[in-house]
Write a protein that holds these residues in place. Structure first.
Motif, short mmCIF file in Angstrom:
data_model
loop_
_atom_site.label_atom_id
_atom_site.label_comp_id
_atom_site.label_asym_id
_atom_site.label_seq_id
_atom_site.Cartn_x
_atom_site.Cartn_y
_atom_site.Cartn_z
N ARG C 290 0.82 -1.22 0.00
CA ARG C 290 0.00 0.00 0.00
C ARG C 290 0.85 1.27 0.00
NH1 ARG C 290 -3.43 -2.22 -2.28
NH2 ARG C 290 -5.02 -0.67 -1.85
N GLY C 361 -8.75 -2.19 3.80
CA GLY C 361 -8.92 -0.78 3.44
C GLY C 361 -9.89 -0.60 2.29
N THR D 134 -5.88 8.95 -4.06
CA THR D 134 -5.68 7.50 -4.02
C THR D 134 -5.23 6.95 -5.38
OG1 THR D 134 -7.42 7.42 -2.37
CG2 THR D 134 -6.79 5.33 -3.38
N GLY D 138 -2.79 1.33 -3.64
CA GLY D 138 -3.02 1.82 -2.29
C GLY D 138 -2.23 3.05 -1.92
N SER D 139 -2.84 3.89 -1.14
CA SER D 139 -2.22 5.15 -0.75
C SER D 139 -2.25 5.37 0.76
CB SER D 139 -2.93 6.31 -1.46
OG SER D 139 -2.75 6.17 -2.87
N ALA D 140 -2.36 4.28 1.51
CA ALA D 140 -2.36 4.43 2.96
C ALA D 140 -1.02 4.95 3.45
CB ALA D 140 -2.68 3.09 3.62
N ASN D 141 0.02 4.77 2.64
CA ASN D 141 1.34 5.25 3.02
C ASN D 141 1.85 6.28 2.02
OD1 ASN D 141 1.87 3.27 5.31
ND2 ASN D 141 1.34 1.88 3.63
N GLY D 386 -9.26 8.03 4.06
CA GLY D 386 -8.23 7.54 4.99
C GLY D 386 -8.81 6.44 5.84
N GLY D 387 -8.46 5.21 5.55
CA GLY D 387 -9.01 4.07 6.28
C GLY D 387 -8.72 4.19 7.78
N GLY D 390 -5.58 1.90 8.75
CA GLY D 390 -4.32 2.21 8.07
C GLY D 390 -3.87 3.65 8.26
N VAL D 391 -4.81 4.56 8.36
CA VAL D 391 -4.42 5.98 8.34
C VAL D 391 -4.87 6.71 9.59
CG1 VAL D 391 -4.67 8.18 7.13
CG2 VAL D 391 -4.49 6.04 5.83
#
Lengths: 416, 416, 416, 416
Positions: C290, C361, D134, D138-141, D386-387, D390-391
């Motif tokens: 991710r 997610g 996004t 994935g873009s959680a990071n 933003g999950g 994860g976020v």
């Protein structure tokens, strides 16, 4: 008059003043909790209680209109959060006294208020009051029609005196510092055994000294270890015919009105305990390594648990303030919101405190740390002031069933 | 050898015999919990503990192969459920002794077993043993590499003697009935400060009498009020070079093996407490009216809460038996299942007990009723034997990350 | 006959065989779920259903005593877990057929079984059966006395024919592949409008072809998107006087018996969905980064959430096996345990699946991944086969209230 | 300026106006959700969206300072609760457009605002904007340092043009009504591959028409079935050097600022869905008898579940208003409170909706009733913006770890 969450300058000062008092006076007074018996522990809190009175905290919880200094329940909430987060037992003695006065404040005549309140408005001595509702055998169905027992304590008019007979329990400080009774007791009793509950039950006020009040035992409670919760007898306690608070037969309704505000404050009790636990655990997590390399707050499981606890605190405080203001402005949603604050806050606090104990680990099982005490205090919150299962949700259920119930009432009190 | 949940005739007899003993002996022994100090309370349980020994319950928890009578962990689970549901403190003294013996049972040589076990196999006196793992400052990271402290207690070889120095805490009964030490202590200590943790830590056995064991204080625990949890010093305690249990340097692995079975039993502790609380609450709900017309079990909210508690009990017991058998047959899933039983059981018990208190209402906040005690006991379960957040879930996390992990292993041990 | 969790060699083979079939046949058949209408989706599963029949999976769910191959409900549970975890819709078509046959299997005479079962024992075609209990307007109170409607469908005896009139809904596959009806329908209907429900309701069997069965619509269900849940009319459907299953008037009791086993299987459905979701999420967490540096399983929050899901899976499977065996050995605790498996499993599955979606997610909100589908399937489990709030907990509540209820019955069936 | 929960007269009018519009226009527009493909469903909402624009609802969400009519986020919250509770898909199209404009509103120069905003301030047409954060994979990071990919889309300066290359997904309405792009897209992209993330990532604005924007597919989302969530390519999309919003390299910080307000609104989305589900279920419970004698609201289990849902609604709304005001007054606690509103609201909504489905029973599994749709919509809330795992909790964790973090900041913003 718009949605706002900011304290006024006065409220902020009240908050800081309460916080300082709690730290300076109530924190050392926790020492009382280590004594062996409930009565010894209660007695040991007397100096702290006297200091609360001397510093005017009882006055701050009595409305301006009755000679006190409280501008409303939100102010009380601000004070109580600070005090209770440091010492639940002593603060409950204070709030139990306020609850005991509520029938006078809400239902009393001017004459009654003038006669009964002065000793509670002075900043001296250690005056106690108690609201005597609960009875041995349980009072979750106080309003039950026969053959349910409902309220079992009776008051019989003989000439111009009410003669009160019965037993009560779980009434904060009711038997006073010396087993001889609080300065004032508001007693829920059956004044007409033939009338239906909504017309046959009244609140009578008993002033100290009163003969016939017989202490039976101090309850060995799970928490609030330095607070007195007695079980006692009323044996032919005699008071003047004028000692009815509110109307004769209107006792259940007046009780309901008193417990609405109390419910909102139970929510604030929950905030206070969670906050104390959170601050402790945050400090622990930032400094303790438990044999490892980093402070444990570096672990995601610890940080997330703390985050969830913080969410619970902020959420509950908002709801409680909401409920307090609804009471203050006499919103039609006040009772609903106060009960919601009570249920949500109390159950959330128990959950959050058990979670935070797990963050700290086995050490939290030692009373050398505060979490065990805080949880034992919190366990009362879903149970007292009307148990959540037996009374509080049942009240909500009754509202929801009512054909006029509008679910959006609570979402809006528009400015008129 | 097929999926089956029925007790053998022998197991059923064991169950009934344990139930009778618990009722006759352990129930009256609860009286000990009312004494003012932890050491007094512990001392007062000695007669009950002697009766446990005399009735052979320690023998029943020691494997047949070691001269005891236990056919496996499921048998132990059956016994422990009965005893612990009546008296957690005294039963924990028994199981703490079993845990203290586990390094001998699992890792000891035949010679060591022959020397160390006999006094625990006799049905007389009140022999105690303890597994000394936890230390002040915390042991959630016992296996930490430097600069983490990990295990801080050290053992240094001087000639043919190990000299042990350090501090331990939270070890059941470790300082014995007289502050001078249990009959046998298995001590986790660092035997090579230069080696990595997985090769530098060992378990040494200390037999009574041993000089250098210094009692510091008895922890004032939230629950298990009549069980002794001391904090103590080891000051140059000296034991023979032969007193290593298992291999030198293999202490962490042996500890892990011992705590696997213990984890499954913590799940059974949870079952026992929930069961005791359920039986009490069911009886209360069937008989109490709380001022109303019908016994409160007639209320749907009460019945549903009891139903949910019962679901939790049956679910947890199944999982624990599953874990116990996996340990008995040395299933590759044994460690996973044992940890799952520990986490699930312990957290479920806390939740169920708080729910049942709400069913009973404010009365449950009085120690005259058992629920407060049961909950205070239950609060330990997520914390001891490796805290659920700090240790137990971390172990599961490590398994799940392993590239060879197969999620279906735990679902099937086929007959070969 | 002792507590044991190991599959026999035969059961292990059954498990592996089912797993292979699911992967080879049922997995590709999921494609059906993408079609636009419920009936098209159902129709598209027919080849997979034919393959299930051809491979003998219906036979494997019919008891040996009735000519099938099932040695008991645990065997069925093993098969169903494998199939349902891959394709809930098609598997529910199979199990719905088994449920439809249960009144014949449990209540039918030998003659009825000989006449009705053969087409379901052959390994050819796509035979369907359905248990027609639920009606538009709801059937949570099917046993209600007047003025409650209870069962609204009526059967009137005219000569030697029962004439059935009414409406049914939510009956798996009831209207068959062609809207003309399943091969066999067991219909709950009121056969005596003057008798109390426990004597006035019966189960009649309707065989295809039957005139008067009128398809109204296919329910657009939240999940099980390729399973047919029709709403339909019974307009003067005529069957022989001999088509009563069990005794005339004994329909509610027979229904209860049928739904006990079904409840235990709903628990297994829950295991199957959680397991599928867990395996997917574990794989995702091990491989997906991710945007970050490490696979997300390295994060403690991810690993702990997976650990908690795994605990839920193992716990639920144990309880379900427990319930299945209780049914198989006709334990007095069978009904209690089956309901507990149903409630616990179904509610746990919904919680676990929502948790696992959060681990994955936002991607999990895309039907290109399986979690959304699995959750939509799982949402049915607390609702069907007797809703958890309306029916299932109420049944437990009734048991708990019974004066003879012994809470320890479920903890032990000793060998005799 | 004191704690207050009462709407101003203007806010009350805004509330009633929004409620009426939702009922008259957005409710019928739900019909769009029945169409077979995501793009068809989205297209079918265009008339409703045009009506939203024409009625000025987009203007009402744009601050007064930028030419709109919003006095603050609380006003927006009041509007959004009304609209979203009736039609989540169409309302999300509106709010997605607001989110797309936020980088302009917060970070844009006066010149940029003058150029870009006018078409969104007019009450005509159907202007769309989108915030493109996004990416597939994935873009959680998004802020990960190398070797984490972080933001993968790049923008390279060639002469006075930025050339943008990459892929985006989950961006509301990004490809517009015709696959050719929204009117305005704010695109998070890497403008300096050598700089660390906090200096190498920027937000560029792309105006329609733009060549190089290539639609790949519409995500088949679990809920918000009539909202467009495309996956698309940016192939050498060219924009002027001046199209940077905020500072070059300041993209992550600007994104954070935009998503703070958005988080508070996600909490309000949760309130809206719970409220809609509550109103439906309350009505169902008051009228439906499900075959029994009384409306099901008479059952305590039903009434209590409704009570708990109501508690959740009021609690969440309070917290969200709290967060909105903190954003409006730029409280130092604003980000914390907004995230808390997002986490608490979103997870509470999923729980409450599954609970309410159980109150209604199997009927709720039919899309003919609204609960299934509402839950499918709600499932997005813990995941988008933003999950939560994860976020969002990670952001809170980072705050809590910070040495300057004061847990009481959020409890008080005193008047200065």
């Amino acid at each position: 008059m718009a949605i706002d969450f900011r304290l006024t300058a006065r409220q902020r000062e009240l908050q800081l003043q309460s916080r300082k008092f709690a730290r300076d006076v109530l924190s050392p007074a926790l020492e009382a909790e280590t004594l062996p018996t409930a009565e010894e522990r209660f007695a040991a809190t007397k100096p702290a209680y006297e200091a609360l009175i001397a510093a005017g905290f009882l006055r701050k919880c009595i409305p301006l209109s009755a000679g006190g200094e409280s501008a409303g329940l939100i102010d009380t909430a601000i004070v109580v959060e600070e005090l209770y987060s440091v010492n639940a037992s002593a603060t409950l003695t204070l709030i139990g006294t306020v609850l005991g006065l509520l029938p006078v404040l809400i239902g009393g005549t001017e004459q009654q208020r003038n006669r009964l309140l002065p000793r509670f408005l002075e900043q001296s001595a250690a005056p106690l009051a108690g609201f005597c509702a609960t009875e041995p055998g349980g009072s979750a169905n106080a309003g039950s029609p026969p053959p349910g027992e409902g309220v079992r304590t009776t008051a019989t008019l003989r000439g111009d005196r009410w003669i009160i007979d019965g037993r009560k329990s779980w009434v904060s400080s009711a038997t006073g510092w010396d087993r001889k009774g609080a300065d004032l007791l508001s007693i829920l009793c059956r004044t007409d055994s033939d009338a239906p509950p909504e017309r046959g039950i009244s609140i009578l006020v008993v002033e100290r000294p009163a003969s016939g009040l017989v202490f039976e035992r101090a309850i060995d409670a799970v928490g609030h270890r330095a607070h007195l919760l007695p079980e006692f007898n009323l044996r032919a306690v005699s008071v003047s015919r004028d000692n009815v608070l509110g109307s004769v037969g209107g006792g259940l309704a007046l009780t309901g009105a008193c417990f609405t505000g109390a419910a909102a404050l139970v929510g604030i009790f929950a905030v206070a305990l969670m906050r104390a636990a959170f601050e402790f655990t945050l400090g622990f997590a930032r400094t303790e390594r438990r044999g490892g390399i980093h402070p444990i707050i570096e672990h995601q499981a610890v940080g997330y648990a703390l985050a969830d606890a913080k969410i619970a605190i902020e959420t509950t405080r908002c709801l409680c303030w909401r409920a307090c203001q609804a009471v203050d402005v006499q919103s039609p949603a006040a009772q609903e919101l106060a009960i919601e604050a009570k249920i949500h806050g109390s159950e959330t606090a128990v959950r959050v405190l058990t979670d935070l104990m797990r963050v700290v680990g086995i050490e939290s099982y030692d009373h050398a740390l505060p979490l065990g005490r805080l949880l034992q205090d919190a366990l009362a919150l879903p149970l007292f002031g009307g148990g959540n299962i037996g009374v509080r949700r049942r009240q909500l259920h009754a509202m929801l069933k009512h054909p006029d119930y509008d679910p959006l009432t609570a979402s809006c009190e528009a400015e008129v």
